[in-house]
Design a protein around this motif. Structure first.
Motif, PDB file in Angstrom:
ATOM      1  N   ASP A 128     -45.831 -24.960  84.765  1.00  0.00           N
ATOM      2  CA  ASP A 128     -45.609 -23.516  84.410  1.00  0.00           C
ATOM      3  C   ASP A 128     -44.969 -23.445  83.209  1.00  0.00           C
ATOM      4  OD1 ASP A 128     -45.214 -20.772  84.834  1.00  0.00           O
ATOM      5  OD2 ASP A 128     -44.485 -20.938  86.607  1.00  0.00           O
ATOM      6  N   SER A 129     -44.654 -22.382  82.606  1.00  0.00           N
ATOM      7  CA  SER A 129     -43.986 -21.960  81.177  1.00  0.00           C
ATOM      8  C   SER A 129     -42.882 -22.980  80.918  1.00  0.00           C
ATOM      9  CB  SER A 129     -43.727 -20.532  80.797  1.00  0.00           C
ATOM     10  OG  SER A 129     -42.669 -20.339  81.921  1.00  0.00           O
ATOM     11  N   VAL A 130     -42.929 -23.739  79.760  1.00  0.00           N
ATOM     12  CA  VAL A 130     -41.773 -24.728  79.395  1.00  0.00           C
ATOM     13  C   VAL A 130     -40.919 -23.882  78.841  1.00  0.00           C
ATOM     14  CG1 VAL A 130     -41.478 -26.852  77.993  1.00  0.00           C
ATOM     15  CG2 VAL A 130     -43.652 -26.502  79.111  1.00  0.00           C
ATOM     16  N   ARG A 131     -39.583 -24.040  79.303  1.00  0.00           N
ATOM     17  CA  ARG A 131     -38.564 -23.458  78.577  1.00  0.00           C
ATOM     18  C   ARG A 131     -37.918 -24.165  77.505  1.00  0.00           C
ATOM     19  NH1 ARG A 131     -35.880 -21.269  84.504  1.00  0.00           N
ATOM     20  NH2 ARG A 131     -37.281 -19.476  84.524  1.00  0.00           N
ATOM     21  N   SER A 132     -37.687 -25.610  77.638  1.00  0.00           N
ATOM     22  CA  SER A 132     -37.163 -26.405  76.868  1.00  0.00           C
ATOM     23  C   SER A 132     -37.476 -27.853  76.854  1.00  0.00           C
ATOM     24  CB  SER A 132     -35.531 -26.473  77.395  1.00  0.00           C
ATOM     25  OG  SER A 132     -34.812 -27.338  76.388  1.00  0.00           O
ATOM     26  N   TYR A 133     -37.620 -28.577  75.692  1.00  0.00           N
ATOM     27  CA  TYR A 133     -38.087 -29.942  75.493  1.00  0.00           C
ATOM     28  C   TYR A 133     -37.363 -30.684  74.857  1.00  0.00           C
ATOM     29  CZ  TYR A 133     -40.883 -27.920  72.086  1.00  0.00           C
ATOM     30  OH  TYR A 133     -41.375 -27.284  70.831  1.00  0.00           O
ATOM     31  N   ALA A 134     -37.197 -32.094  74.763  1.00  0.00           N
ATOM     32  CA  ALA A 134     -36.305 -32.757  73.859  1.00  0.00           C
ATOM     33  C   ALA A 134     -36.683 -34.383  73.962  1.00  0.00           C
ATOM     34  CB  ALA A 134     -34.758 -32.642  74.460  1.00  0.00           C
ATOM     35  N   TRP A 135     -36.678 -34.941  72.799  1.00  0.00           N
ATOM     36  CA  TRP A 135     -36.835 -36.326  72.609  1.00  0.00           C
ATOM     37  C   TRP A 135     -35.808 -37.326  73.077  1.00  0.00           C
ATOM     38  CZ3 TRP A 135     -41.581 -38.459  71.261  1.00  0.00           C
ATOM     39  CH2 TRP A 135     -42.517 -37.615  70.782  1.00  0.00           C
ATOM     40  N   TYR A 136     -36.053 -38.472  73.587  1.00  0.00           N
ATOM     41  CA  TYR A 136     -35.113 -39.679  73.853  1.00  0.00           C
ATOM     42  C   TYR A 136     -34.460 -39.765  72.438  1.00  0.00           C
ATOM     43  CZ  TYR A 136     -32.938 -43.839  75.390  1.00  0.00           C
ATOM     44  OH  TYR A 136     -32.319 -44.820  75.674  1.00  0.00           O
ATOM     45  N   PRO A 137     -33.232 -39.671  72.433  1.00  0.00           N
ATOM     46  CA  PRO A 137     -32.830 -39.818  70.989  1.00  0.00           C
ATOM     47  C   PRO A 137     -32.936 -41.278  70.404  1.00  0.00           C
ATOM     48  CG  PRO A 137     -30.877 -39.675  72.648  1.00  0.00           C
ATOM     49  CD  PRO A 137     -32.336 -39.629  73.394  1.00  0.00           C
ATOM     50  N   LEU A 138     -33.033 -42.190  71.178  1.00  0.00           N
ATOM     51  CA  LEU A 138     -33.104 -43.584  70.759  1.00  0.00           C
ATOM     52  C   LEU A 138     -34.612 -44.085  70.424  1.00  0.00           C
ATOM     53  CD1 LEU A 138     -30.236 -45.473  72.579  1.00  0.00           C
ATOM     54  CD2 LEU A 138     -30.464 -44.055  70.335  1.00  0.00           C
ATOM     55  N   MET A 139     -35.538 -42.994  70.651  1.00  0.00           N
ATOM     56  CA  MET A 139     -36.990 -43.344  70.534  1.00  0.00           C
ATOM     57  C   MET A 139     -37.445 -43.843  69.312  1.00  0.00           C
ATOM     58  SD  MET A 139     -39.937 -41.747  68.988  1.00  0.00           S
ATOM     59  CE  MET A 139     -41.676 -41.882  69.153  1.00  0.00           C
ATOM     60  N   HIS A 140     -38.136 -44.952  69.320  1.00  0.00           N
ATOM     61  CA  HIS A 140     -38.834 -45.633  68.296  1.00  0.00           C
ATOM     62  C   HIS A 140     -40.273 -46.006  68.757  1.00  0.00           C
ATOM     63  CE1 HIS A 140     -39.771 -47.879  64.597  1.00  0.00           C
ATOM     64  NE2 HIS A 140     -38.548 -47.557  63.959  1.00  0.00           N
ATOM     65  N   SER A 141     -41.439 -45.928  67.947  1.00  0.00           N
ATOM     66  CA  SER A 141     -42.677 -45.939  68.145  1.00  0.00           C
ATOM     67  C   SER A 141     -43.051 -47.454  68.327  1.00  0.00           C
ATOM     68  CB  SER A 141     -43.438 -45.303  67.150  1.00  0.00           C
ATOM     69  OG  SER A 141     -43.362 -44.107  67.128  1.00  0.00           O
ATOM     70  N   SER A 142     -42.082 -48.342  67.631  1.00  0.00           N
ATOM     71  CA  SER A 142     -42.512 -49.786  67.810  1.00  0.00           C
ATOM     72  C   SER A 142     -42.159 -50.443  69.431  1.00  0.00           C
ATOM     73  CB  SER A 142     -41.594 -50.473  66.737  1.00  0.00           C
ATOM     74  OG  SER A 142     -40.429 -50.559  66.796  1.00  0.00           O
ATOM     75  N   ASP A 143     -41.229 -49.682  69.965  1.00  0.00           N
ATOM     76  CA  ASP A 143     -40.713 -50.110  71.360  1.00  0.00           C
ATOM     77  C   ASP A 143     -41.113 -48.904  72.541  1.00  0.00           C
ATOM     78  OD1 ASP A 143     -39.416 -50.586  73.471  1.00  0.00           O
ATOM     79  OD2 ASP A 143     -37.466 -50.593  72.768  1.00  0.00           O
ATOM     80  N   PRO A 144     -42.363 -49.397  72.880  1.00  0.00           N
ATOM     81  CA  PRO A 144     -42.986 -48.155  74.009  1.00  0.00           C
ATOM     82  C   PRO A 144     -41.837 -47.719  74.976  1.00  0.00           C
ATOM     83  CG  PRO A 144     -44.515 -49.849  73.595  1.00  0.00           C
ATOM     84  CD  PRO A 144     -43.122 -50.394  72.995  1.00  0.00           C
ATOM     85  N   THR A 145     -41.121 -48.462  75.314  1.00  0.00           N
ATOM     86  CA  THR A 145     -39.981 -48.203  76.524  1.00  0.00           C
ATOM     87  C   THR A 145     -39.016 -46.879  76.146  1.00  0.00           C
ATOM     88  OG1 THR A 145     -38.515 -49.881  75.641  1.00  0.00           O
ATOM     89  CG2 THR A 145     -39.913 -50.460  77.318  1.00  0.00           C
ATOM     90  N   THR A 146     -38.920 -46.648  74.659  1.00  0.00           N
ATOM     91  CA  THR A 146     -38.294 -46.042  74.121  1.00  0.00           C
ATOM     92  C   THR A 146     -38.928 -44.732  74.046  1.00  0.00           C
ATOM     93  OG1 THR A 146     -38.110 -46.234  71.886  1.00  0.00           O
ATOM     94  CG2 THR A 146     -36.534 -47.712  73.267  1.00  0.00           C
ATOM     95  N   CYS A 147     -40.122 -44.617  74.103  1.00  0.00           N
ATOM     96  CA  CYS A 147     -40.944 -43.429  73.721  1.00  0.00           C
ATOM     97  C   CYS A 147     -41.123 -42.416  74.861  1.00  0.00           C
ATOM     98  CB  CYS A 147     -42.365 -43.962  73.114  1.00  0.00           C
ATOM     99  SG  CYS A 147     -42.253 -44.827  71.594  1.00  0.00           S
ATOM    100  N   ALA A 148     -40.218 -41.663  74.809  1.00  0.00           N
ATOM    101  CA  ALA A 148     -40.286 -40.404  75.929  1.00  0.00           C
ATOM    102  C   ALA A 148     -39.639 -39.189  75.655  1.00  0.00           C
ATOM    103  CB  ALA A 148     -39.612 -40.913  76.914  1.00  0.00           C
ATOM    104  N   PHE A 149     -39.809 -38.189  76.344  1.00  0.00           N
ATOM    105  CA  PHE A 149     -39.460 -37.008  76.201  1.00  0.00           C
ATOM    106  C   PHE A 149     -39.286 -36.177  77.264  1.00  0.00           C
ATOM    107  CE2 PHE A 149     -43.888 -36.399  75.477  1.00  0.00           C
ATOM    108  CZ  PHE A 149     -44.353 -35.336  76.300  1.00  0.00           C
ATOM    109  N   LEU A 150     -38.086 -35.246  77.355  1.00  0.00           N
ATOM    110  CA  LEU A 150     -37.980 -34.299  78.460  1.00  0.00           C
ATOM    111  C   LEU A 150     -38.641 -32.955  78.500  1.00  0.00           C
ATOM    112  CD1 LEU A 150     -33.903 -34.811  79.167  1.00  0.00           C
ATOM    113  CD2 LEU A 150     -35.627 -35.474  80.600  1.00  0.00           C
ATOM    114  N   ALA A 151     -38.813 -32.332  79.557  1.00  0.00           N
ATOM    115  CA  ALA A 151     -39.329 -31.087  79.414  1.00  0.00           C
ATOM    116  C   ALA A 151     -38.787 -30.152  80.749  1.00  0.00           C
ATOM    117  CB  ALA A 151     -41.172 -30.912  79.568  1.00  0.00           C
ATOM    118  N   ALA A 152     -38.268 -28.930  80.561  1.00  0.00           N
ATOM    119  CA  ALA A 152     -38.220 -27.981  81.711  1.00  0.00           C
ATOM    120  C   ALA A 152     -38.949 -27.046  81.887  1.00  0.00           C
ATOM    121  CB  ALA A 152     -36.772 -27.736  81.707  1.00  0.00           C
TER     122      ALA A 152
END
Length: 290
Positions: A128-152
């Motif tokens: 449904d319509s997205v109200r908020s989203y945010a990156w994982y603050p320790l994200m770095h593209s060289s480490d796929p395990t950290t590449c994530a974001f939240l969405a509500a």
């Protein structure tokens, strides 16, 4: 001609266009537009949400263009100076009457390559319509395990998306006092990434805090007041939540390893409060108001 008595000359503003690196070509439809945009912590991705098709879109940041080296003109190097193995004295003189120096400068600018036609690298379809989203603050593209974001999204659990595959890694479900799942207006990570803060609920003045590594419905609940309609505490609907950034050059955080100071913004009535949830008190269960 001088200025008239009592009048001062107005300085002319020098306006310049920023260099265009890329422009999106895949957001179509009159009613479809981005709602916010956010660079990833490593600066290599841009996340946005388009309202008409309920898509979370991820774009790769285009490479920066290097400006071409300017070739000195006759006035800059002298009449008989050799530049790049060629005698410029004659050619510069032949163009001077035609505005040669300005033409050279303009030709340097006009050689910039065409801006990139930008297309999303991946997308996730929200329920449904997205109200908020945010990156994982320790994200770095060289480490796929950290590449994530939240969405509500409205009437949906909070989802943690994989920024490489767009798959849902985990879901977090805030439940209200009636044991009903309720979606928040605002969602974000703590600066160290260990906690997820969800706020802006319709039924109560609460903040749900989830452990990032513990998906599900278990959460710590902080209250901005004793009840929804009580006269104590911060009133209104939560519309914004932010943490101070304490990240150092080495990537570590100064002070506490689990930052707990945060700001809450509300509307109707409007206000901004700052809390520290490490110091709860009877008057403010959510923490001490600083």
């Amino acid at each position: 001609m001088g200025d008239a008595p009592g009048c001062s000359s107005v300085p002319q503003k020098q306006e310049q266009l920023p260099q265009l690196l890329a422009s999106s070509v895949d957001i179509v439809g009159d009613g479809n537009f981005p709602q916010g945009c956010s660079f990833s912590p490593d600066g290599l991705c841009v996340l946005t949400y388009t309202v008409n098709d309920n898509r979370l879109r991820l774009y790769n940041t285009p490479p920066l263009k290097q400006p071409q080296q300017h070739t000195p003109t006759r006035n800059e190097v002298g009449d008989n100076t050799i530049v790049d193995g060629c005698d410029n004295s004659e050619s510069a003189g032949s163009k001077k009457g035609e505005g040669g120096d300005q033409a050279n400068a303009l030709s340097d600018d006009s050689t910039l390559s065409t801006p990139l036609s930008w297309k999303m690298a991946l997308h996730a379809k929200a329920g449904d319509s997205v109200r908020s989203y945010a990156w994982y603050p320790l994200m770095h593209s060289s480490d796929p395990t950290t590449c994530a974001f939240l969405a509500a999204s409205r009437d949906q659990p909070i989802h943690l998306y994989d920024a490489y595959t767009s798959a849902i890694r985990a879901s977090y479900r805030p439940y209200n006092g009636l044991d009903e799942m309720e979606s928040p207006n605002v969602v974000t990570f703590s600066p160290d990434g260990t906690r997820i803060f969800a706020a802006g609920f319709r039924t109560d003045r609460t903040i749900h805090i989830f452990r990032t590594d513990r998906p599900g419905r278990d959460s710590e609940v902080l209250r901005l007041g004793k009840s929804r309609r009580s006269s104590d505490g911060q009133k209104g609907m939560i519309s914004a939540l932010a943490f101070p950034q304490h990240r150092q050059q080495d990537g570590n955080f100064a002070g506490s390893s689990n930052p707990a100071v945060f700001a809450i913004g509300c509307y109707s009535p409007g206000s901004i409060y700052i809390y520290d949830d490490r110091m709860p008190c009877d008057d403010n269960p959510s923490g001490t108001i600083l």
